[in-house]
Design a protein around this motif. Structure first.
Motif, short mmCIF file in Angstrom:
data_model
loop_
_atom_site.label_atom_id
_atom_site.label_comp_id
_atom_site.label_asym_id
_atom_site.label_seq_id
_atom_site.Cartn_x
_atom_site.Cartn_y
_atom_site.Cartn_z
N TYR A 165 44.48 -6.68 4.77
CA TYR A 165 44.61 -5.75 5.89
C TYR A 165 45.74 -6.19 6.82
CZ TYR A 165 40.84 -2.32 5.41
OH TYR A 165 40.08 -1.26 5.00
N GLY A 168 49.03 -5.66 5.00
CA GLY A 168 49.23 -4.25 4.65
C GLY A 168 49.49 -3.35 5.85
N CYS A 172 53.93 -0.57 10.32
CA CYS A 172 53.64 0.85 10.10
C CYS A 172 54.45 1.69 11.08
CB CYS A 172 52.16 1.14 10.30
SG CYS A 172 51.09 0.15 9.23
N ARG A 271 39.23 -1.63 0.43
CA ARG A 271 40.59 -1.62 -0.13
C ARG A 271 41.11 -0.19 -0.24
NH1 ARG A 271 43.05 -6.73 -1.49
NH2 ARG A 271 41.36 -8.24 -1.41
N ARG A 272 40.22 0.74 -0.59
CA ARG A 272 40.64 2.14 -0.67
C ARG A 272 41.02 2.67 0.71
NH1 ARG A 272 36.94 6.47 -3.91
NH2 ARG A 272 36.03 6.77 -1.86
N LEU A 274 42.20 0.89 3.10
CA LEU A 274 43.48 0.26 3.45
C LEU A 274 44.63 1.08 2.87
CD1 LEU A 274 45.28 -1.99 4.55
CD2 LEU A 274 44.71 -3.36 2.52
N GLU A 275 44.51 1.51 1.62
CA GLU A 275 45.58 2.31 1.01
C GLU A 275 45.76 3.63 1.76
OE1 GLU A 275 47.89 1.15 -0.88
OE2 GLU A 275 46.69 -0.68 -0.65
N ARG A 278 47.52 2.95 4.98
CA ARG A 278 48.93 2.63 4.76
C ARG A 278 49.75 3.90 4.50
NH1 ARG A 278 51.34 -1.64 3.33
NH2 ARG A 278 52.12 -0.85 1.33
N THR A 279 49.15 4.81 3.73
CA THR A 279 49.84 6.07 3.46
C THR A 279 50.01 6.87 4.74
OG1 THR A 279 48.90 6.11 1.24
CG2 THR A 279 49.76 8.21 2.09
#
Ligand code: ZN
Length: 284
Positions: A165, A168, A172, A271-272, A274-275, A278-279
């Motif tokens: 995290y 990642g 941003c 984790r999902r 986090l993705e 990030r997107t």
């Protein structure tokens, strides 16, 4: 050996089962009750093969307003260890106060202010894992080393998640995150500014003025995505996203598994998320 010999001869020796049997032949498994999913996950990881873990919140149920059945109250009374979050589910609090006979691990000390969703910060859940490890080791001394080792493994996984995290979300384009209910405030640890459409509890309906303010915020900060949640109706998030012309996506508060996420667990759901974050934030 008198008892084991015929079992060995039959080729049916199951080491974990025999290791858990009491002298009287009944199952010696420790009984652990967890009040809702993230705590259930911790209890299961720490318990390994040596304990049965039951959750007081059924899959697909939103835990904030869960009510216990008579049977669940009896489970709380019978449990060797109860893992709970005081102040989050009043009916669980009542059962624990009035009925619990075993050890109680209350995660409440990980809670900051009036936001109960501490498990969005993996390091706070790691602190609970340590305490569950100690409680199980004390309640079932014969397997103490296993419980401690399991707890340490989980702590290692949670620290790795925290590092993922941190790296990642370090860089941003947009740090503001709009979510349907305010379950993600602890993500401020990673520099995110999380704004909930409703408050800390998912039931509330936002006022038109609140929606107008949020629309302004989205336009001002360049937010690309309004997040809805797995256990809550996406209608409000959709309305807001349509009004401002941005996308919707799903963020899982990891308050419980659903039919769709039955194959996942705390770590994979985080984790999902986090993705998705990030997107939405155009993170590099
Ligand atoms: Zn919540």
């Amino acid at each position: 050996m008198r008892f084991l010999a015929p079992v060995l001869a039959a080729g049916l020796l199951l080491p974990t089962l025999t290791a858990c049997s009491n002298g009287d032949g009944s199952s010696g498994d420790l009984e652990v009750v967890a009040s809702f999913y993230p705590l259930q996950y911790v209890a299961q990881r720490v318990a390994g093969d040596h304990a049965t873990v039951e959750s007081l919140t059924a899959p697909g149920k939103e835990p904030h307003d869960s009510e216990l059945t008579v049977r669940q109250t009896a489970d709380v009374a019978r449990a060797d260890v109860v893992v709970t979050l005081g102040g989050f589910q009043p009916s669980v609090d009542d059962a624990v106060d009035q009925e619990a006979d075993g050890a109680v691990v209350d995660a409440h000390e990980e809670v900051r202010g009036d936001d109960p969703h501490f498990w969005q910060d993996p390091t706070r859940l790691a602190a609970v894992a340590q305490r569950v490890g100690s409680a199980l080791a004390k309640a079932d001394a014969a397997h103490a080393a296993d419980y401690r080792r399991n707890a340490q493994e989980l702590v290692g996984d949670l620290r790795a998640l925290d590092r993922a995290y941190r790296s990642g979300l370090a860089d941003c384009r947009v740090d503001t995150v709009v979510v349907s209910h305010d379950a993600f405030g602890y993500l401020d640890r990673y520099g995110l500014d999380v704004v909930g459409i409703t408050g800390l509890s998912p039931d509330a309906e936002p006022s038109p003025a609140r929606l107008r303010d949020l629309a302004d915020l989205i336009r001002r900060t360049g937010v690309t995505t309004v997040f809805s949640e797995t256990l809550v109706s996406p209608a409000v998030a959709r309305t807001l996203a349509e009004e401002v012309g941005v996308r919707t996506a799903t963020l899982d508060p990891v308050e419980g598994l659903t039919d769709e996420t039955a194959d996942l667990d705390y770590l994979s759901l985080m984790r999902r998320n986090l993705e998705a974050l990030r997107t939405a934030g155009s993170c590099t």
